[in-house]
Motif scaffolding. Structure first.
Motif, PDB file in Angstrom:
ATOM      1  N   ILE A 114       0.845  -1.198   0.000  1.00 12.18           N
ATOM      2  CA  ILE A 114       0.000   0.000   0.000  1.00 12.18           C
ATOM      3  C   ILE A 114       0.881   1.250   0.000  1.00 12.18           C
ATOM      4  N   ASP A 115       0.695   2.108  -0.974  1.00  5.25           N
ATOM      5  CA  ASP A 115       1.441   3.362  -1.047  1.00  5.25           C
ATOM      6  C   ASP A 115       0.922   4.322   0.010  1.00  5.25           C
ATOM      7  N   LEU A 116       1.872   4.989   0.692  1.00  2.00           N
ATOM      8  CA  LEU A 116       1.515   5.912   1.762  1.00  2.00           C
ATOM      9  C   LEU A 116       2.165   7.268   1.536  1.00  2.00           C
ATOM     10  N   ASP A 117       1.444   8.323   1.868  1.00  2.00           N
ATOM     11  CA  ASP A 117       1.993   9.661   2.024  1.00  2.00           C
ATOM     12  C   ASP A 117       1.739  10.057   3.472  1.00  2.00           C
ATOM     13  N   VAL A 118       2.800  10.279   4.236  1.00  2.00           N
ATOM     14  CA  VAL A 118       2.662  10.669   5.638  1.00  2.00           C
ATOM     15  C   VAL A 118       2.956  12.159   5.751  1.00  2.00           C
ATOM     16  N   VAL A 119       2.022  12.911   6.329  1.00  2.00           N
ATOM     17  CA  VAL A 119       2.175  14.351   6.487  1.00  2.00           C
ATOM     18  C   VAL A 119       2.100  14.694   7.970  1.00  2.00           C
ATOM     19  N   MET A 120       2.502  15.913   8.306  1.00  2.00           N
ATOM     20  CA  MET A 120       2.510  16.356   9.702  1.00  2.00           C
ATOM     21  C   MET A 120       1.840  17.720   9.782  1.00  2.00           C
ATOM     22  N   LEU A 121       0.626  17.723  10.293  1.00  2.00           N
ATOM     23  CA  LEU A 121      -0.127  18.954  10.499  1.00  2.00           C
ATOM     24  C   LEU A 121      -0.102  19.312  11.979  1.00  2.00           C
ATOM     25  N   PHE A 122      -0.395  20.568  12.290  1.00  2.00           N
ATOM     26  CA  PHE A 122      -0.223  21.020  13.667  1.00  2.00           C
ATOM     27  C   PHE A 122      -1.531  20.992  14.448  1.00  2.00           C
ATOM     28  N   GLU A 123      -2.469  21.824  14.089  1.00  2.00           N
ATOM     29  CA  GLU A 123      -3.685  21.966  14.875  1.00  2.00           C
ATOM     30  C   GLU A 123      -4.758  20.994  14.414  1.00  2.00           C
ATOM     31  N   ILE A 124      -5.622  20.603  15.342  1.00  2.00           N
ATOM     32  CA  ILE A 124      -6.697  19.675  15.003  1.00  2.00           C
ATOM     33  C   ILE A 124      -7.662  20.298  13.999  1.00  2.00           C
ATOM     34  N   GLU A 125      -7.889  21.624  14.078  1.00  2.00           N
ATOM     35  CA  GLU A 125      -8.765  22.271  13.112  1.00  2.00           C
ATOM     36  C   GLU A 125      -8.208  22.164  11.702  1.00  2.00           C
ATOM     37  N   THR A 126      -6.891  22.303  11.579  1.00  2.00           N
ATOM     38  CA  THR A 126      -6.247  22.158  10.273  1.00  2.00           C
ATOM     39  C   THR A 126      -6.409  20.738   9.745  1.00  2.00           C
ATOM     40  N   ALA A 127      -6.226  19.762  10.634  1.00  2.00           N
ATOM     41  CA  ALA A 127      -6.349  18.364  10.222  1.00  2.00           C
ATOM     42  C   ALA A 127      -7.775  18.031   9.800  1.00  2.00           C
ATOM     43  N   VAL A 128      -8.756  18.498  10.572  1.00  2.00           N
ATOM     44  CA  VAL A 128     -10.155  18.221  10.236  1.00  2.00           C
ATOM     45  C   VAL A 128     -10.531  18.870   8.907  1.00  2.00           C
ATOM     46  N   ALA A 129     -10.073  20.106   8.687  1.00  2.00           N
ATOM     47  CA  ALA A 129     -10.355  20.781   7.410  1.00  2.00           C
ATOM     48  C   ALA A 129      -9.726  20.019   6.251  1.00  2.00           C
ATOM     49  N   ALA A 130      -8.521  19.479   6.457  1.00  2.00           N
ATOM     50  CA  ALA A 130      -7.844  18.715   5.395  1.00  2.00           C
ATOM     51  C   ALA A 130      -8.576  17.407   5.114  1.00  2.00           C
ATOM     52  N   ILE A 131      -9.126  16.786   6.142  1.00  2.00           N
ATOM     53  CA  ILE A 131      -9.916  15.564   5.943  1.00  2.00           C
ATOM     54  C   ILE A 131     -11.173  15.889   5.144  1.00  2.00           C
ATOM     55  N   ARG A 132     -11.845  16.959   5.514  1.00  2.00           N
ATOM     56  CA  ARG A 132     -13.117  17.306   4.855  1.00  2.00           C
ATOM     57  C   ARG A 132     -12.905  17.727   3.402  1.00  2.00           C
ATOM     58  N   SER A 133     -11.745  18.339   3.101  1.00  2.00           N
ATOM     59  CA  SER A 133     -11.474  18.771   1.726  1.00  2.00           C
ATOM     60  C   SER A 133     -10.915  17.650   0.868  1.00  2.00           C
ATOM     61  N   GLY A 134     -10.491  16.542   1.493  1.00  2.00           N
ATOM     62  CA  GLY A 134      -9.878  15.446   0.756  1.00  2.00           C
ATOM     63  C   GLY A 134      -8.377  15.591   0.609  1.00  2.00           C
ATOM     64  N   ALA A 135      -7.775  16.616   1.232  1.00  2.00           N
ATOM     65  CA  ALA A 135      -6.326  16.793   1.153  1.00  2.00           C
ATOM     66  C   ALA A 135      -5.596  15.652   1.855  1.00  2.00           C
TER      67      ALA A 135
END
Length: 311
Positions: A114-135
């Protein structure tokens, strides 16, 4: 440029006949002729000449053919890049040496295909927004900060309860202890410059202090883990908290001690967050893997704030 016309051109060039190309494409010969005629008009050249055995490429057709094939390859790659399961699974782990990163390394060992891209975001709001946008497809987060519930389209599940340990230098008063109780930590200075107000870990440690009367200092700039370890090693009056599964490396002469905490053991609960409509097949595989490898939660003798994401 009409890609279907380009695809038809390549089919005729490879078949050498309009009729055979039509059969290969499951369309009529008339449709093939119309597509080729439209492509020739858009290019302003003749691509084929009629021959006794069918259609032969003109000089311009011979020049166009390799580029036409490349156009089709690029189009296929473009579609594949966004097709579920064809692009890498993108997951946020906050920090490279955290317990969450360790969970993803375990997943990669179990499913290296399985190909993976691992990223590192800081705030939970940023992470939730990225999940909702599909980023990103998923994020590991410890808690949902009080008063800020997750959006209804975001799913979550607890995947790891990580015990906190006390990290001291060799001259600290508790350095020789095999374990320490939470009560024994009262009056000792716990230094954690990485705590940021408004973050979920800031809320977690705020409640830990309030519950047990501890002293956590977040003063001074955060120069990273190396500076933290140097200071703890050299300062007998300071200690810090570290997750049991956090993997930091320090020089042997630092003499640092990792000491389990008991009665109760504060645990830092890590959860996986994802969008309920995310179709990536590897996301389901990740969730199943974490469910199969997770230990129990809220075990006897442990503590976590009451507002953490539930099991």
């Amino acid at each position: 440029m009409d890609l279907e016309a380009v695809r038809t051109f390549v089919a005729v060039a490879e078949a050498g006949q309009f009729q055979k190309a039509a059969a290969d494409l499951s369309i009529t010969q008339q449709a093939v002729s119309k597509r080729i005629a439209a492509l020739e008009r858009s290019l302003g050249v003749r691509l084929f000449t009629r021959a006794p055995r069918g259609a032969e490429l003109s000089i311009d057709g011979q020049a166009f053919l390799p580029h036409a094939r490349e156009l089709l390859r690029v189009a296929e790659r473009a579609v594949g890049s966004v097709r579920p399961g064809r692009r890498p699974l993108r997951v946020d782990v906050i920090a490279s040496r955290s317990a969450q990163s360790g969970l993803m390394r375990g997943f990669h060992r179990a499913y290296p295909e399985i190909d993976l891209d691992v990223v590192m975001l800081f705030e939970i709001e940023t992470a939730v927004a990225a999940i909702r946008s599909g980023a990103i497809d998923a994020s590991f987060r410890a808690v949902a900060a009080p008063g800020r519930p997750l959006p209804e389209d975001i799913e979550s599940v607890r995947v790891l309860d990580e015990p906190l340990q006390l990290l001291t230098g060799p001259a600290h008063a508790l350095a020789g202890a095999r374990s320490v109780t939470v009560a024994q930590l009262v009056g000792h200075r716990i230094w954690m410059p990485g705590i940021v107000p408004g973050t979920e870990w800031g809320a977690y440690y705020h409640d830990l202090v309030a519950e047990f009367g501890l002293t956590i200092e977040a003063t001074g700039p955060n120069f990273g883990s190396d500076a933290l370890l140097d200071t703890i090693s050299d300062t007998p009056a300071l200690a810090t908290f570290m997750g049991e599964h956090t993997r930091l490396i320090w020089p042997a002469d630092h003499g640092l001690r990792r000491i389990p905490i008991t009665d109760p053991t504060p645990i830092y609960p890590h959860s996986l967050l994802w969008h309920r409509d995310n179709p990536h097949p590897a996301l389901a595989t990740l969730r199943a893997h974490l469910a199969a490898t997770a230990a129990g939660h809220d075990a006897a003798g442990t503590w976590a704030p009451g507002w953490v994401i539930p099991r």
